[in-house]
Design an enzyme around this catalytic site. Structure first.
Site, PDB file in Angstrom:
ATOM      1  N   HIS A 124       0.814  -1.217   0.000  1.00  0.00           N
ATOM      2  CA  HIS A 124       0.000   0.000   0.000  1.00  0.00           C
ATOM      3  C   HIS A 124       0.852   1.273   0.000  1.00  0.00           C
ATOM      4  O   HIS A 124       0.320   2.359  -0.285  1.00  0.00           O
ATOM      5  CB  HIS A 124      -0.917   0.042   1.219  1.00  0.00           C
ATOM      6  CG  HIS A 124      -1.977  -1.014   1.220  1.00  0.00           C
ATOM      7  ND1 HIS A 124      -2.811  -1.231   0.141  1.00  0.00           N
ATOM      8  CD2 HIS A 124      -2.332  -1.929   2.160  1.00  0.00           C
ATOM      9  CE1 HIS A 124      -3.636  -2.231   0.427  1.00  0.00           C
ATOM     10  NE2 HIS A 124      -3.362  -2.674   1.634  1.00  0.00           N
ATOM     11  N   ASP A 161      -3.007 -10.611  -2.407  1.00  0.00           N
ATOM     12  CA  ASP A 161      -3.565 -10.077  -1.169  1.00  0.00           C
ATOM     13  C   ASP A 161      -5.022  -9.671  -1.411  1.00  0.00           C
ATOM     14  O   ASP A 161      -5.376  -9.248  -2.522  1.00  0.00           O
ATOM     15  CB  ASP A 161      -2.752  -8.860  -0.732  1.00  0.00           C
ATOM     16  CG  ASP A 161      -3.074  -8.367   0.668  1.00  0.00           C
ATOM     17  OD1 ASP A 161      -2.279  -8.630   1.573  1.00  0.00           O
ATOM     18  OD2 ASP A 161      -4.122  -7.710   0.845  1.00  0.00           O
ATOM     19  N   ASP A 244      -4.841 -12.797   3.416  1.00  0.00           N
ATOM     20  CA  ASP A 244      -6.043 -12.300   4.086  1.00  0.00           C
ATOM     21  C   ASP A 244      -7.315 -12.516   3.277  1.00  0.00           C
ATOM     22  O   ASP A 244      -8.390 -12.065   3.669  1.00  0.00           O
ATOM     23  CB  ASP A 244      -5.900 -10.825   4.455  1.00  0.00           C
ATOM     24  CG  ASP A 244      -5.189  -9.991   3.407  1.00  0.00           C
ATOM     25  OD1 ASP A 244      -4.909 -10.515   2.305  1.00  0.00           O
ATOM     26  OD2 ASP A 244      -4.902  -8.814   3.683  1.00  0.00           O
TER      27      ASP A 244
END
Length: 306
Positions: A124, A161, A244
């Site tokens: 990110h 992800d 995740d």
């Protein structure tokens, strides 16, 4: 031979007792890999990234802002999700340095593949901003290392992800030598990664609706993402390995199991062997249920060693 890059410094970063991105994540990963099944891993201490390596993908102002927190004695918030405190800068330097060193190793023929068990995560972080638990963009540092030091012309980043790797996309969206592919839940933080975001033809996003599971994930990679990756014929495959999207993860609503991570890893490794001489570097991103994270990393690394 496969290498495992990690460092004890990566356990020292904390964002607060109740924060999802906590040292227990890495401890769970390392404990899972401390098993006879993984005895053949060549375990390497991650070096710190240099300023030169960081400045290839981050602005000088951003690098200096993060480095200025070295020696902090208290937690400080960079945004509502992203914190720095004692040990954070050292951890972030090791996390970015691990990926750069792993890239050097696979391109130099010292190993075929590598997994970087590091934190904080990175995908990110943009050129100018820390966000989403991320301080430096680890996988971007690795991609830039491959281009700047080793002269590669085609580097792929495959990001599975559950959250879109907005920082990786933003850093490379005008760089045709890097292909960025992402599967992620939408809508979800950071509210980016629409399928019409294409950069200079080097961005390929695939979205998954809340509640999607193995079937949707595998179809997305099989029919949209992997064909583009094969067509690119990468000389190096980098993986932003976030776990995740597991059905037990508390931060999202995708329903994968560890068998799906074994599957996508096998697909990416087969592709790397076909186009890149097997050169693949994976780095840990998300994954916040400790049991699911440990099982998923075991499946991922086991597939890389096959």
């Amino acid at each position: 031979m496969m290498r495992l890059y990690t460092h004890a410094d990566c356990l020292q970063h904390t964002a607060g007792l109740d924060h999802a991105e906590r040292p227990a994540r890495l401890r769970a990963v390392l404990q899972a890999l401390d098993h006879d099944r993984f005895a053949a891993l060549d375990r390497i201490e991650a070096p710190c990234a240099s300023r030169e390596q960081l400045l290839r993908v981050h602005s000088a102002a951003h690098v200096e802002r993060i480095l200025a927190h070295a020696g902090d004695s208290e937690l400080q918030a960079l945004d509502e999700d992203t914190w720095v405190g004692p040990g954070s800068v050292e951890a972030a330097l090791r996390a970015a340095g691990a990926v750069a060193a792993a890239v050097d190793a696979v391109i130099g023929g010292r190993c075929e593949a590598a997994f970087c068990a590091v934190r904080p995560p990175g995908h990110h972080a943009t050129r100018d901003e820390a966000m989403g638990f991320c301080l430096f963009n680890n996988v971007a540092v690795g991609a830039a290392q491959a281009i700047a030091v080793h002269g590669l012309k085609r580097v792929a980043i495959a990001d599975f992800d559950v959250h879109h790797g907005n920082g990786s996309q933003a850093i490379f969206e005008r760089e045709p030598r890097v292909l960025f592919l992402s599967s992620h839940q939408s809508p979800l933080y950071p509210a980016s990664g629409a399928e019409d975001e294409r950069g200079v033809g080097n961005i390929v996003n695939g979205t998954l609706s809340p509640g999607a599971g193995s079937l949707e994930f595998r179809e997305l990679w099989t029919h949209r993402l992997l064909p583009r990756l094969h067509a690119f014929k990468p000389q190096l495959v980098l993986v932003s390995a976030g776990f995740d999207a597991h059905r037990n993860d508390p931060l999202a609503d995708i329903r994968l199991g560890q068998e799906d991570y074994a599957w996508i890893t096998d697909q990416l490794l087969s592709l790397a062997r076909r186009h890149a001489g097997g050169r693949l570097v994976s780095t840990l991103e998300g994954g916040y249920d400790l049991g699911a994270l440990a099982a998923s990393v075991t499946a991922h690394v086991g597939a890389l060693m096959a």
